[in-house]
Write a protein that holds these residues in place. Sequence first.
Motif, mmCIF file in Angstrom:
data_model
loop_
_atom_site.group_PDB
_atom_site.id
_atom_site.type_symbol
_atom_site.label_atom_id
_atom_site.label_comp_id
_atom_site.label_asym_id
_atom_site.label_seq_id
_atom_site.Cartn_x
_atom_site.Cartn_y
_atom_site.Cartn_z
ATOM 1 N N LEU A 47 0.700 -1.219 -0.265
ATOM 2 C CA LEU A 47 0.216 0.006 -0.446
ATOM 3 C C LEU A 47 0.548 1.291 0.025
ATOM 4 C CD1 LEU A 47 -2.706 -1.276 2.684
ATOM 5 C CD2 LEU A 47 -3.231 -0.904 -0.096
ATOM 6 N N ASP A 48 1.866 1.032 1.303
ATOM 7 C CA ASP A 48 3.252 2.026 0.826
ATOM 8 C C ASP A 48 3.450 2.719 -0.433
ATOM 9 O OD1 ASP A 48 2.513 2.684 3.054
ATOM 10 O OD2 ASP A 48 4.402 1.627 3.834
ATOM 11 N N SER A 49 3.883 1.363 -1.337
ATOM 12 C CA SER A 49 4.232 1.501 -2.761
ATOM 13 C C SER A 49 3.349 2.061 -3.788
ATOM 14 C CB SER A 49 4.802 0.285 -3.296
ATOM 15 O OG SER A 49 6.128 -0.278 -2.801
ATOM 16 N N LEU A 50 2.066 1.506 -3.402
ATOM 17 C CA LEU A 50 0.873 2.216 -4.789
ATOM 18 C C LEU A 50 0.784 3.811 -4.160
ATOM 19 C CD1 LEU A 50 -0.754 1.195 -6.612
ATOM 20 C CD2 LEU A 50 -2.139 1.164 -4.216
ATOM 21 N N SER A 51 0.687 3.957 -2.702
ATOM 22 C CA SER A 51 0.468 5.531 -2.341
ATOM 23 C C SER A 51 1.221 6.202 -3.115
ATOM 24 C CB SER A 51 0.245 5.562 -1.296
ATOM 25 O OG SER A 51 -1.102 4.741 -0.418
ATOM 26 N N LYS A 67 -9.116 11.710 -6.634
ATOM 27 C CA LYS A 67 -8.710 11.762 -5.368
ATOM 28 C C LYS A 67 -9.056 10.224 -5.021
ATOM 29 C CE LYS A 67 -10.422 13.351 -1.076
ATOM 30 N NZ LYS A 67 -11.684 13.749 -0.182
ATOM 31 N N PHE A 68 -7.357 9.748 -4.860
ATOM 32 C CA PHE A 68 -7.479 8.316 -4.122
ATOM 33 C C PHE A 68 -7.612 8.430 -2.008
ATOM 34 C CE2 PHE A 68 -4.040 5.336 -2.711
ATOM 35 C CZ PHE A 68 -5.333 3.173 -2.617
ATOM 36 N N ILE A 69 -8.235 7.484 -1.603
ATOM 37 C CA ILE A 69 -8.385 7.888 -0.603
ATOM 38 C C ILE A 69 -8.711 6.321 -0.071
ATOM 39 C CG2 ILE A 69 -10.652 8.066 1.361
ATOM 40 C CD1 ILE A 69 -11.687 9.977 -0.387
ATOM 41 N N LEU A 70 -7.327 6.631 0.592
ATOM 42 C CA LEU A 70 -7.039 5.114 1.162
ATOM 43 C C LEU A 70 -6.843 4.328 2.475
ATOM 44 C CD1 LEU A 70 -5.400 2.073 0.985
ATOM 45 C CD2 LEU A 70 -3.589 3.444 1.734
ATOM 46 N N CYS A 71 -7.731 3.205 2.743
ATOM 47 C CA CYS A 71 -8.643 2.842 3.953
ATOM 48 C C CYS A 71 -7.723 1.065 4.145
ATOM 49 C CB CYS A 71 -9.874 2.742 3.482
ATOM 50 S SG CYS A 71 -11.193 3.820 3.757
ATOM 51 N N VAL A 72 -6.926 1.074 5.405
ATOM 52 C CA VAL A 72 -6.040 0.155 5.696
ATOM 53 C C VAL A 72 -6.652 -1.089 6.796
ATOM 54 C CG1 VAL A 72 -4.270 -0.408 6.772
ATOM 55 C CG2 VAL A 72 -4.128 1.350 5.027
#
Length: 254
Positions: A47-51, A67-72
Amino acid sequence: MSDAKQSQRQPVVLIIRVDSWIGAEAAVHLLKRSVTVIGVGVDSTRLDSLSAALARLTPSDDTPIGKFILCVGMLTDAALQDKVIEHISREGKLTAMINNAGAYELRNEGATPIEMWESLQRSLCESLPLLHRIRHQLRKWRSRVLNVAADDAQTGLPHHVALVAIKTAVNMLTAELALIEPRVTTLAIHPGISHPVALSTSSAAASTGTGSAANRDNLLPAGELIADLALNADHTMSGQFYMYSEPDFLKAAY
């Protein structure tokens, strides 16, 4: 809200397991079309690489990046479900949910068969509570649900019986959702990719805007197909199984 104002709301696509290769590929294509993407995943490294890769995306044809919104976290967590639902309500119109279910989640090469089976079960079932909770949004916007499926039941994988069973369940889930949710367009799509590229290669390369015409931005066409279906799939397609066949020129490139 009036119908006119509702129709002008920003399209939003929810991607389950955005840290998978198909989730990442679809996210890139959707963001480059100004779509808001809410991505859910559990693998913090990927996810860090993707973001980081998505943050480097550059607009093309004067189309701003979405807009990219990440939910981990795990989708079985009610707090994470609440967070996803809050983002959906605030951001715009829920256009589609890409449900990347029925896939191995474990990165441990030494996982036991029981652990692998439990991983597959979680992958299949963890999105169902959230799907149930957002069903009113899906109905309201006449949204699409794309279940990432496979043709394993037809081709047969003798050493992966559990995977075949889970992917068959994904196909059955598609048929059932199409039946009980007639306002929602639900379909199963098999990406049909024999050699998916690595996340760091595919998504990071997308930010450069380079690549051959045959493999634009170093992204695979299956990701673009899934993005297209998320935005444009016709309701007559609901309840059906679709398969993308990988072109020979891409197979030869590996």
